[in-house]
Motif scaffolding. Structure first.
Motif, PDB file in Angstrom:
ATOM      1  N   THR A  46       0.833  -1.203   0.000  1.00 30.18           N
ATOM      2  CA  THR A  46       0.000   0.000   0.000  1.00 30.18           C
ATOM      3  C   THR A  46       0.862   1.245   0.000  1.00 30.18           C
ATOM      4  OG1 THR A  46      -1.733  -1.170   1.215  1.00 30.18           O
ATOM      5  CG2 THR A  46      -1.815   1.222   1.261  1.00 30.18           C
ATOM      6  N   VAL A  47       2.027   1.158   0.637  1.00 30.41           N
ATOM      7  CA  VAL A  47       2.936   2.306   0.745  1.00 30.41           C
ATOM      8  C   VAL A  47       3.899   2.378  -0.439  1.00 30.41           C
ATOM      9  CG1 VAL A  47       4.832   3.253   2.122  1.00 30.41           C
ATOM     10  CG2 VAL A  47       2.756   2.430   3.243  1.00 30.41           C
ATOM     11  N   LEU A  48       4.453   1.220  -0.817  1.00 28.37           N
ATOM     12  CA  LEU A  48       5.419   1.182  -1.916  1.00 28.37           C
ATOM     13  C   LEU A  48       4.738   0.731  -3.208  1.00 28.37           C
ATOM     14  CD1 LEU A  48       8.652  -0.440  -0.425  1.00 28.37           C
ATOM     15  CD2 LEU A  48       8.388   1.887  -1.260  1.00 28.37           C
ATOM     16  N   PRO A  49       5.100   1.315  -4.345  1.00 27.91           N
ATOM     17  CA  PRO A  49       4.484   0.902  -5.608  1.00 27.91           C
ATOM     18  C   PRO A  49       4.867  -0.512  -6.025  1.00 27.91           C
ATOM     19  CG  PRO A  49       6.195   2.540  -5.992  1.00 27.91           C
ATOM     20  CD  PRO A  49       5.995   2.469  -4.519  1.00 27.91           C
ATOM     21  N   GLU A  50       6.002  -1.028  -5.520  1.00 23.64           N
ATOM     22  CA  GLU A  50       6.453  -2.369  -5.887  1.00 23.64           C
ATOM     23  C   GLU A  50       7.441  -2.851  -4.834  1.00 23.64           C
ATOM     24  OE1 GLU A  50       6.733  -3.959 -10.401  1.00 23.64           O
ATOM     25  OE2 GLU A  50       8.409  -2.705  -9.773  1.00 23.64           O
ATOM     26  N   ALA A  51       7.404  -4.141  -4.504  1.00 24.30           N
ATOM     27  CA  ALA A  51       8.337  -4.678  -3.506  1.00 24.30           C
ATOM     28  C   ALA A  51       8.587  -6.148  -3.781  1.00 24.30           C
ATOM     29  CB  ALA A  51       7.782  -4.495  -2.087  1.00 24.30           C
ATOM     30  N   ASN A  52       9.866  -6.563  -3.637  1.00 23.42           N
ATOM     31  CA  ASN A  52      10.203  -7.975  -3.811  1.00 23.42           C
ATOM     32  C   ASN A  52      10.209  -8.669  -2.448  1.00 23.42           C
ATOM     33  OD1 ASN A  52      12.659  -7.253  -2.576  1.00 23.42           O
ATOM     34  ND2 ASN A  52      13.681  -6.971  -4.546  1.00 23.42           N
ATOM     35  N   GLN A  53      10.572  -9.936  -2.444  1.00 24.12           N
ATOM     36  CA  GLN A  53      10.500 -10.735  -1.222  1.00 24.12           C
ATOM     37  C   GLN A  53      11.427 -10.185  -0.139  1.00 24.12           C
ATOM     38  OE1 GLN A  53      10.788 -14.890  -2.127  1.00 24.12           O
ATOM     39  NE2 GLN A  53      10.798 -15.563  -0.004  1.00 24.12           N
ATOM     40  N   GLU A  54      12.630  -9.768  -0.529  1.00 20.20           N
ATOM     41  CA  GLU A  54      13.588  -9.226   0.444  1.00 20.20           C
ATOM     42  C   GLU A  54      13.069  -7.928   1.063  1.00 20.20           C
ATOM     43  OE1 GLU A  54      18.160  -7.469   0.595  1.00 20.20           O
ATOM     44  OE2 GLU A  54      17.327  -8.204  -1.280  1.00 20.20           O
ATOM     45  N   MET A  55      12.517  -7.034   0.225  1.00 20.95           N
ATOM     46  CA  MET A  55      12.003  -5.765   0.734  1.00 20.95           C
ATOM     47  C   MET A  55      10.828  -5.993   1.681  1.00 20.95           C
ATOM     48  SD  MET A  55      12.185  -3.674  -2.872  1.00 20.95           S
ATOM     49  CE  MET A  55      11.542  -2.113  -2.271  1.00 20.95           C
ATOM     50  N   LEU A  56       9.969  -6.928   1.344  1.00 24.52           N
ATOM     51  CA  LEU A  56       8.834  -7.240   2.220  1.00 24.52           C
ATOM     52  C   LEU A  56       9.312  -7.747   3.573  1.00 24.52           C
ATOM     53  CD1 LEU A  56       6.478  -8.970  -0.379  1.00 24.52           C
ATOM     54  CD2 LEU A  56       6.020  -6.817   0.805  1.00 24.52           C
ATOM     55  N   SER A  57      10.354  -8.568   3.563  1.00 24.01           N
ATOM     56  CA  SER A  57      10.901  -9.089   4.820  1.00 24.01           C
ATOM     57  C   SER A  57      11.462  -7.962   5.681  1.00 24.01           C
ATOM     58  CB  SER A  57      11.989 -10.124   4.531  1.00 24.01           C
ATOM     59  OG  SER A  57      11.465 -11.267   3.889  1.00 24.01           O
ATOM     60  N   ARG A  58      12.205  -7.075   5.063  1.00 22.76           N
ATOM     61  CA  ARG A  58      12.828  -5.985   5.824  1.00 22.76           C
ATOM     62  C   ARG A  58      11.787  -5.046   6.422  1.00 22.76           C
ATOM     63  NH1 ARG A  58      17.718  -3.068   2.888  1.00 22.76           N
ATOM     64  NH2 ARG A  58      17.497  -1.900   4.827  1.00 22.76           N
ATOM     65  N   LEU A  59      10.756  -4.723   5.649  1.00 26.41           N
ATOM     66  CA  LEU A  59       9.792  -3.732   6.102  1.00 26.41           C
ATOM     67  C   LEU A  59       8.738  -4.299   7.039  1.00 26.41           C
ATOM     68  CD1 LEU A  59       9.394  -1.692   2.798  1.00 26.41           C
ATOM     69  CD2 LEU A  59      10.498  -0.954   4.910  1.00 26.41           C
ATOM     70  N   THR A  60       8.498  -5.604   6.973  1.00 25.52           N
ATOM     71  CA  THR A  60       7.558  -6.213   7.928  1.00 25.52           C
ATOM     72  C   THR A  60       8.254  -6.667   9.198  1.00 25.52           C
ATOM     73  OG1 THR A  60       7.804  -8.394   6.880  1.00 25.52           O
ATOM     74  CG2 THR A  60       5.985  -6.998   6.116  1.00 25.52           C
ATOM     75  N   GLY A  61       9.587  -6.731   9.151  1.00 28.70           N
ATOM     76  CA  GLY A  61      10.332  -7.165  10.324  1.00 28.70           C
ATOM     77  C   GLY A  61      10.255  -8.651  10.585  1.00 28.70           C
TER      78      GLY A  61
END
Length: 696
Positions: free
Chosen positions: A256-271
């Motif tokens: 919802t915040v980022l226009p696109e995210a891969n698996q690594e980015m999702l892991s970092r931002l969800t903690g």
């Protein structure tokens, strides 16, 4: 991998409708001459453009075509970036061939060696319109190439009436599903009672995305019995949240915040670690699509979810935006120049609501508007009318003619300097004129606005070659109230926001302003203000000032992150001791310290990161001592002198600092970046090895 292949096959089997569109492509695939053609696919959000493109790609591959896929959102709209992305797509399709990455497949195509080039979200490349028509498409083989363009609006009239490609164009304007197509789609998921099928069809009203959400909810809630009411599927945030399981919710928040995210980015931002299975489950949601950089929400879904997030949890939204901005900052630091504008634009969109509380001139908080375009000759009457209204409250009457003549010549010679946005009727609703200053454009500015040019540039600065240009001169921005749902201030704000991303590759913006509200707003987002040398730029009712935002030192990311100052996550970075930060954060914090070197009060906030430093004045003295005794501290003498000139002796005057160091401006900026990196390493090493002993 087998499971993923099975899922893709299932989706293909569930594809319904679009019979005429598939038939038209099949005719081309069966045509022995196969003249190169354009297929334009247009329609509202959620109508199924990307799904149809995927189905047509499947048809092409089954017929032996090489299929290349680009997403207009994944690269900067420049010829170089377009060709780079196209080359990467060609490499992927030619891994087993002798010349991977070669674009010769497009120039050597023919009836026996066909190529299909798919460009999704083509409206994002509207600024490339002239180059694509006049330079790129003529290079393609005259036969064997199909170019398929998916966009929300219909292609501009210049495409439709083009003497060559207009005659080779087939337009697909996608409509809602028919009743039978809806029934076919619903039944592809299994057997539903007739009452359920009818209710699902009525609720979606034939809108493909709404129908997909309806069916998905019905399956999830097992709402097949006559005793259970089906949730209304007008696309809403509540429904979208309910479709995602609890474990997927944090990932949906990130998208919802980022226009696109891969698996690594999702892991970092969800903690938390996002498993491959969870990533696939997320990709399987009907309102999530796969892109070149990972997963993304469908535009309609993202709009609803973002508004809902903002109302429910504004503080957590800000924290997630801050974390996302810092993650993008890391990507920005390691990106090449071609990639930086796209990342810069994402960072600005994350921070847009924080840019300025003053919205009298420009409102940055609005939702995104349709992509910007270059104007064509037919737009000039509307642009002149918009300009005339701007002149009434911006310049004295005797200047009006100069601005109108300037607009005509600029549109003819340097159309890339004008960006417009259109309303629902296709008429210009806003324009932004911003000129990259070099010898040719400088001569034009000198002829129409000599006083403004001399106030902002030395003759040496503007008489440079285009490849050395590093400064943008914003001339004006204007808008109307003809775009439904947007005020003039919101259109102006979004036009300005889009062009601020130009500075992401290490550039400067400088302008002359007389409007006090504009001055206040630009100062609020980091522009520095100074008086003009003469009164020649004043208008009869206001005094002119120079406003400048100089990001040529590569500090664009620091500038954007500064808007998040005060949020919890940013404060946690400031609380760490300097040598415990990552190298990137060390450089970022050191640059802020150096920019505040003349202000001990501002330095107070950084003193806590340095053991043994009790105040801002102590930190100021310590930094200056390290620069002056640079040889002993490990900093080279050249770097120490350069930093001293840039941040103390000639702070805020990079030209004077470069002259002090006997360097050209370009060389000065290149070495300054290296000097900061070296200083950060030296400072961290000294702090780690021994306690500081600041002089008092």
């Amino acid at each position: 991998m087998e499971r993923e292949t099975y899922r893709i096959a299932q989706e293909a089997d569930r594809f319904v409708g679009r019979v005429e569109e598939r038939s038209q492509l099949s005719k081309w695939l069966q045509d022995e001459t196969a003249r190169s053609r354009i297929f334009s696919i247009t329609g509202m959000g959620g109508i199924g453009k990307s799904s149809l493109m995927s189905q047509l790609s499947r048809l092409g591959k089954n017929a032996g075509c090489v299929c290349l896929w680009l997403d207009g959102r994944s690269f900067t709209p420049t010829p170089a970036s377009f060709l780079e992305s196209l080359s990467a797509a060609a490499s992927l399709e030619q891994l087993e061939q002798a010349e991977p990455g070669s674009l010769r497949i497009l120039t050597k195509a023919g009836p026996l060696k066909r190529v299909m080039l798919f460009i999704d979200n083509f409206e994002e490349l509207s600024l490339l319109e002239g180059w694509l028509l006049d330079a790129f498409l003529p290079k393609l083989s005259s036969a064997g190439v199909a170019v398929l363009l998916a966009s929300r609006p219909r292609l501009p009239i210049t495409w439709i009436t083009h003497p060559v490609w207009g005659l080779r164009m087939t337009e697909f304007r996608l409509a809602h599903f028919t009743n039978q197509e809806m029934v076919d789609y619903i039944q592809s998921f299994g057997t539903f009672p007739d009452e359920t099928v009818g209710r699902l069809a009525r609720l979606s009203d034939g809108h493909p995305l709404a129908l997909a959400l309806s069916v998905e909810t019905a399956i999830k809630d097992k709402a097949c019995g006559p005793d259970k009411q089906i949730i209304s599927q007008s696309i809403s945030a509540r429904v979208l949240r309910e479709l995602a399981s609890e474990k997927l919710q944090p990932m949906v928040d990130v998208l919802t915040v980022l226009p696109e995210a891969n698996q690594e980015m999702l892991s970092r931002l969800t903690g938390r670690t996002v498993t491959t299975q969870q990533f696939r489950e997320l990709a399987g949601l009907s309102f999530v699509r796969s892109g070149t950089g990972g997963l993304a929400l469908h535009d309609v879904a993202r709009m609803h979810l973002l508004k809902d997030f903002r109302q429910r949890e504004p503080k957590r939204l800000l924290e997630l935006q801050c974390s996302s901005a810092q993650l993008l900052y890391g990507k920005f630091q390691h990106a090449d120049r071609k990639q930086r504008r796209g990342i810069a634009s994402q960072m600005l969109m994350l921070s847009k609501e924080l840019l300025s509380p003053h919205r009298g001139y420009a409102d940055f908080s609005g939702d995104s508007i349709p992509p910007l375009e270059q104007p064509n000759a037919a737009d000039l009457p509307n642009l002149h009318q918009m300009l005339e209204e701007w002149c009434v409250y911006s310049v004295d009457p005797h200047m009006n003619r100069s601005y109108h003549d300037f607009l005509d010549e600029l549109a003819d010679r340097f159309p890339e300097s004008i960006a417009i946005v259109r309303d629902s009727q296709g008429r210009p609703a806003g324009m932004f004129i911003i000129v990259l200053v070099y010898y040719e454009t400088g001569l034009l500015l000198q002829r129409y606005f000599p006083n403004e040019l001399s106030e902002c540039f030395t003759e040496e600065e503007w008489k440079c070659e285009p490849d050395k240009a590093d400064t943008y001169f914003p001339v004006l921005t204007a808008a109307t109230n003809s775009m439904s749902g947007y005020s003039k201030e919101e259109i102006i704000g979004l036009l300005m926001l889009d062009h601020l991303s130009l500075l992401g590759d290490g550039s400067r913006a400088i302008l002359v302003a007389t409007n006090d509200v504009l001055k206040q707003q630009l100062r609020g987002i980091g522009f520095r203000i100074r008086p003009t040398a003469t009164r020649n730029c004043d208008v009869s009712w206001a005094e002119a000032h120079i406003l400048e935002l100089d990001l040529r030192e590569g500090n664009f990311g620091d500038w954007v992150l500064s808007f998040f100052k005060g949020s919890g996550e940013m404060e946690s970075v400031m609380m760490d001791v300097f040598h415990a930060l990552s190298p990137g954060d060390q450089e970022r914090q050191l640059r802020k310290i150096l920019l505040s070197l003349h202000d001990p009060v501002e330095l107070e906030k950084y003193a806590g990161a340095f053991p043994g430093v009790g105040s801002g004045i102590d930190l100021q003295r310590f930094m200056l001592r390290l620069m002056k005794i640079s040889g002993e501290a490990g900093l080279t003498e050249e770097y120490g002198s350069l930093l001293y000139a840039a941040y103390w002796q000639h702070a805020g005057n990079s030209d004077a600092a470069a002259l002090e160091c006997s360097m050209s401006r370009a060389t000065f900026y290149r070495y300054l970046k290296k000097a900061i990196a070296n200083f950060a390493r030296v400072l961290a090493a000294q702090l780690q090895n021994s306690a500081m002993e600041p002089e008092h």
